[in-house]
Design an enzyme around this catalytic site. Structure first.
Site, PDB file in Angstrom:
ATOM      1  N   GLY A   1       0.645  -5.055   0.886  1.00  0.00           N
ATOM      2  CA  GLY A   1      -0.584  -5.119   0.090  1.00  0.00           C
ATOM      3  C   GLY A   1      -0.337  -5.730  -1.281  1.00  0.00           C
TER       4      GLY A   1
ATOM      5  CD  GLU B   1       1.577  -5.759   5.492  1.00  0.00           C
ATOM      6  OE1 GLU B   1       2.452  -6.623   5.741  1.00  0.00           O
ATOM      7  OE2 GLU B   1       0.792  -5.848   4.532  1.00  0.00           O
TER       8      GLU B   1
ATOM      9  CD  GLU C   1      -2.427  -7.841   2.842  1.00  0.00           C
ATOM     10  OE1 GLU C   1      -2.298  -6.649   2.494  1.00  0.00           O
ATOM     11  OE2 GLU C   1      -2.824  -8.170   3.963  1.00  0.00           O
TER      12      GLU C   1
ATOM     13  CB  ALA D   1      -0.886  -0.020   1.238  1.00  0.00           C
TER      14      ALA D   1
HETATM   15  C1  HXC Z   1       5.020   4.356  -1.337  1.00  0.00           C
HETATM   16  C2  HXC Z   1       6.989   3.419  -2.034  1.00  0.00           C
HETATM   17  C3  HXC Z   1       6.628   2.203  -1.450  1.00  0.00           C
HETATM   18  C4  HXC Z   1       5.383   2.137  -0.771  1.00  0.00           C
HETATM   19  C5  HXC Z   1       8.552   1.982  -2.363  1.00  0.00           C
HETATM   20  N1  HXC Z   1       8.184   3.226  -2.589  1.00  0.00           N
HETATM   21  N2  HXC Z   1       7.623   1.337  -1.664  1.00  0.00           N
HETATM   22  N3  HXC Z   1       6.186   4.478  -1.980  1.00  0.00           N
HETATM   23  N4  HXC Z   1       4.607   3.240  -0.741  1.00  0.00           N
HETATM   24  N5  HXC Z   1       4.922   1.015  -0.200  1.00  0.00           N
HETATM   25  C6  HXC Z   1       8.912   4.236  -3.319  1.00  0.00           C
HETATM   26  C7  HXC Z   1      10.082   4.768  -2.512  1.00  0.00           C
HETATM   27  O1  HXC Z   1       9.655   5.752  -1.614  1.00  0.00           O
HETATM   28  C8  HXC Z   1      10.958   5.318  -3.591  1.00  0.00           C
HETATM   29  O2  HXC Z   1      10.463   6.570  -3.981  1.00  0.00           O
HETATM   30  C9  HXC Z   1      10.739   4.350  -4.740  1.00  0.00           C
HETATM   31  O3  HXC Z   1       9.525   3.697  -4.454  1.00  0.00           O
HETATM   32  C10 HXC Z   1      11.839   3.325  -4.831  1.00  0.00           C
HETATM   33  O4  HXC Z   1      12.001   2.733  -3.564  1.00  0.00           O
HETATM   34  P1  HXC Z   1      13.432   2.526  -2.886  1.00  0.00           P
HETATM   35  O5  HXC Z   1      13.194   2.288  -1.468  1.00  0.00           O
HETATM   36  O6  HXC Z   1      14.360   3.636  -3.252  1.00  0.00           O
HETATM   37  O7  HXC Z   1      13.902   1.228  -3.617  1.00  0.00           O
HETATM   38  P2  HXC Z   1      14.789   0.044  -3.009  1.00  0.00           P
HETATM   39  O8  HXC Z   1      15.965   0.604  -2.260  1.00  0.00           O
HETATM   40  O9  HXC Z   1      15.073  -0.879  -4.129  1.00  0.00           O
HETATM   41  O10 HXC Z   1      13.842  -0.681  -1.939  1.00  0.00           O
HETATM   42  C11 HXC Z   1      12.680  -1.335  -2.387  1.00  0.00           C
HETATM   43  C12 HXC Z   1      11.796  -1.756  -1.206  1.00  0.00           C
HETATM   44  C13 HXC Z   1      11.516  -0.551  -0.323  1.00  0.00           C
HETATM   45  C14 HXC Z   1      12.512  -2.823  -0.379  1.00  0.00           C
HETATM   46  C15 HXC Z   1      10.531  -2.336  -1.764  1.00  0.00           C
HETATM   47  O11 HXC Z   1      11.046   0.497  -1.149  1.00  0.00           O
HETATM   48  C16 HXC Z   1      10.513  -0.805   0.726  1.00  0.00           C
HETATM   49  O12 HXC Z   1      10.802  -1.434   1.756  1.00  0.00           O
HETATM   50  N6  HXC Z   1       9.306  -0.296   0.512  1.00  0.00           N
HETATM   51  C17 HXC Z   1       8.226  -0.404   1.516  1.00  0.00           C
HETATM   52  C18 HXC Z   1       7.626  -1.769   1.518  1.00  0.00           C
HETATM   53  C19 HXC Z   1       6.497  -1.948   2.561  1.00  0.00           C
HETATM   54  O13 HXC Z   1       6.740  -1.669   3.752  1.00  0.00           O
HETATM   55  N7  HXC Z   1       5.336  -2.297   2.131  1.00  0.00           N
HETATM   56  C20 HXC Z   1       4.186  -2.474   3.031  1.00  0.00           C
HETATM   57  C21 HXC Z   1       3.349  -1.238   2.994  1.00  0.00           C
HETATM   58  S1  HXC Z   1       2.039  -1.336   4.117  1.00  0.00           S
HETATM   59  P3  HXC Z   1      11.425   7.829  -4.169  1.00  0.00           P
HETATM   60  O14 HXC Z   1      10.511   8.951  -4.497  1.00  0.00           O
HETATM   61  O15 HXC Z   1      12.145   8.000  -2.871  1.00  0.00           O
HETATM   62  O16 HXC Z   1      12.352   7.427  -5.273  1.00  0.00           O
HETATM   63  C22 HXC Z   1       0.877  -2.254   3.358  1.00  0.00           C
HETATM   64  C23 HXC Z   1      -0.381  -2.491   4.161  1.00  0.00           C
HETATM   65  C24 HXC Z   1      -1.511  -2.992   3.318  1.00  0.00           C
HETATM   66  O17 HXC Z   1       1.031  -2.697   2.304  1.00  0.00           O
HETATM   67  C25 HXC Z   1      -2.771  -2.906   4.127  1.00  0.00           C
HETATM   68  C26 HXC Z   1      -3.990  -3.277   3.293  1.00  0.00           C
HETATM   69  C27 HXC Z   1      -4.525  -2.211   2.425  1.00  0.00           C
END
Ligand code: HXC
Length: 389
Positions: free
Chosen positions: A106, A129, A109, A63
């Site tokens: 997400g 999460e 999921e 998400a």
């Molecule tokens: C918004 C995101 C994002 C996310 C990555 N980006 N994941 N933006 N939401 N979930 C963006 C980063 O901010 C960055 O933007 C660009 O994508 C590239 O990401 P990097 O981190 O620079 O890339 P990398 O170093 O290769 O790392 C990749 C990654 C990391 C490991 C996937 O981005 C990461 O850990 N992302 C978060 C993953 C996460 O926690 N997901 C769960 C979300 S909660 P910029 O502008 O800086 O270049 C969820 C709950 C669902 O999903 C609930 C139900 C609806």
């Protein structure tokens, strides 16, 4: 630029998430568009299978964290953001996830909401999460646990460990793992294979498999059996389950029907000529009777037919009694197999029923059966209208 791109490849629709700068993070806007496009495709009868993918780098990284940070709990609740995901679960059209790269939160999921996952060897599956102080809230704790079991699900969800494509395959989360260049092509190939199958059967099979997750075994088996009957009645089943052998046997049976029509006329004192004509009309127009033939003729072709017989018996104890009684009266006939003989007897009775345009008097049959605990061979399956005559 659209956040969701749709391409058509014959009966397969390919839907690609298109937010590369954010690794396909599932913003509200993107999810809205995705659900809308899915709905359109699902309503299109030409679309037999949908592939959902992202990019080579990421299927989806979860998400949108920025949006989540700004929303209050009540916002999320009132906007029904997570409920919207139910629309994906209730799609009729088979849905294949093509996963390459990150498939997190997400995103994981979303992939698990699809019917099956084809993964690149580069894919990484995770539910991070808890690291953000929340939990997987769009099915992660439930679907992952059902897919991989408690031990691995707990590990992934509590520790944040990511599963590689190979681990995901071994754990049962993923159906196939392919070379990184082939992630989308292989998913499309699977989708084409699915799209070639009968659409009714495919949907019924999908429903039945999904039911395995949501009900008891006995309720699931019951639902499966009903789905089987429905599949049998579909046009898709015609070329599939009726081979040449069955066509031959149909022809043979039709010849055998004439003396039977005469028999029933003699019993009831009706006009034989009229019933011959009725028989012709019935042959041309009575599809139900032909379908019943098909099920029963299948008995000779092997297991499928034997199951159909069992099911017939299960469906209607009176018909079972008629069938048994008729088999005794008529012997095992051409095949020498008592089950096939019984099946053909059932066909004859069904035809007699259809001929008369009335129903078999099952109530009276039951009474006759119960009077001395046995079936009276002279009291079986005479159509109501003829008895009255
Ligand atoms: C918004 C995101 C994002 C996310 C990555 N980006 N994941 N933006 N939401 N979930 C963006 C980063 O901010 C960055 O933007 C660009 O994508 C590239 O990401 P990097 O981190 O620079 O890339 P990398 O170093 O290769 O790392 C990749 C990654 C990391 C490991 C996937 O981005 C990461 O850990 N992302 C978060 C993953 C996460 O926690 N997901 C769960 C979300 S909660 P910029 O502008 O800086 O270049 C969820 C709950 C669902 O999903 C609930 C139900 C609806």
């Amino acid at each position: 630029m659209s956040l969701v791109e749709v391409e058509r490849d014959g009966a397969v629709a390919v839907v690609l998430l298109n937010r590369p700068a954010a690794l396909n993070a599932l913003s509200d806007e993107l999810m809205d568009e995705l659900v809308t496009r899915f709905g359109e495709l699902d309503r299109d009868p030409e679309v037999r299978c949908i592939v959902l993918g992202g990019s080579e780098r990421a299927f989806a990284a979860g998400a949108d964290i920025g949006e989540l940070r700004q929303a209050s709990a009540i916002d999320l609740y009132y906007q029904r953001r997570v409920e919207r995901w139910d629309a994906i679960r209730s799609l009729w059209t088979p849905l294949v996830a093509a996963v390459s790269g990150y498939c997190l939160g997400g995103g994981c999921e979303l992939a698990m909401s699809c019917d099956l996952i084809v993964a690149s060897e580069t894919a990484e599956f995770g539910q991070p999460e808890t690291g953000l102080g929340i939990i997987p809230g769009a099915g992660g704790t439930q679907r992952l646990t059902r897919a991989v079991g408690k031990a691995v699900a707990m590990d992934v969800i509590l520790s944040g460990r990511r599963l590689s494509a190979r681990e995901a395959l071994a754990a049962g989360l993923v159906a196939r793992v392919v070379a990184k260049e082939a992630w989308l092509e292989e998913a499309k190939r699977v989708a084409r294979d699915i799209a070639e199958k009968g659409p009714v059967a495919t949907r019924l099979a999908k429903e039945s498999v999904n039911r395995a997750y949501e009900t008891t075994l006995s309720a699931g088996l019951e639902a499966e059996r009903r789905a089987l009957y429905l599949a049998f009645a579909s046009e898709d089943a015609k070329p599939g389950v009726q081979g040449e052998l069955v066509e031959l046997r149909r022809h043979e049976l039709e010849h055998q029907l004439t003396p039977f029509a005469e028999d029933s006329n003699r019993d009831a004192g009706a006009d034989p000529l009229a019933d011959h004509q009725a028989l012709d009309v019935e042959h041309a127009g009575n599809r139900r009777s032909v379908e019943l033939d098909d099920q029963i003729l299948g008995a000779e072709a092997g297991l499928r037919g034997r199951r159909a017989l069992d099911d017939l018996d299960d469906l209607d104890p009176c018909l079972a009694a008629e069938t048994a009684s008729q088999a005794r009266r008529q012997g095992t006939r051409a095949t020498g197999d008592p089950e096939v003989g019984a099946a053909e007897a059932a066909v004859r009775h069904q035809r007699a029923d259809n001929l008369a345009g009335g129903r078999v008097d099952r109530h009276r049959q039951s009474e006759a059966d119960s009077s001395d605990g046995s079936v009276d061979p002279d009291h079986v399956a005479v159509p109501v209208s003829k008895r009255a005559a």
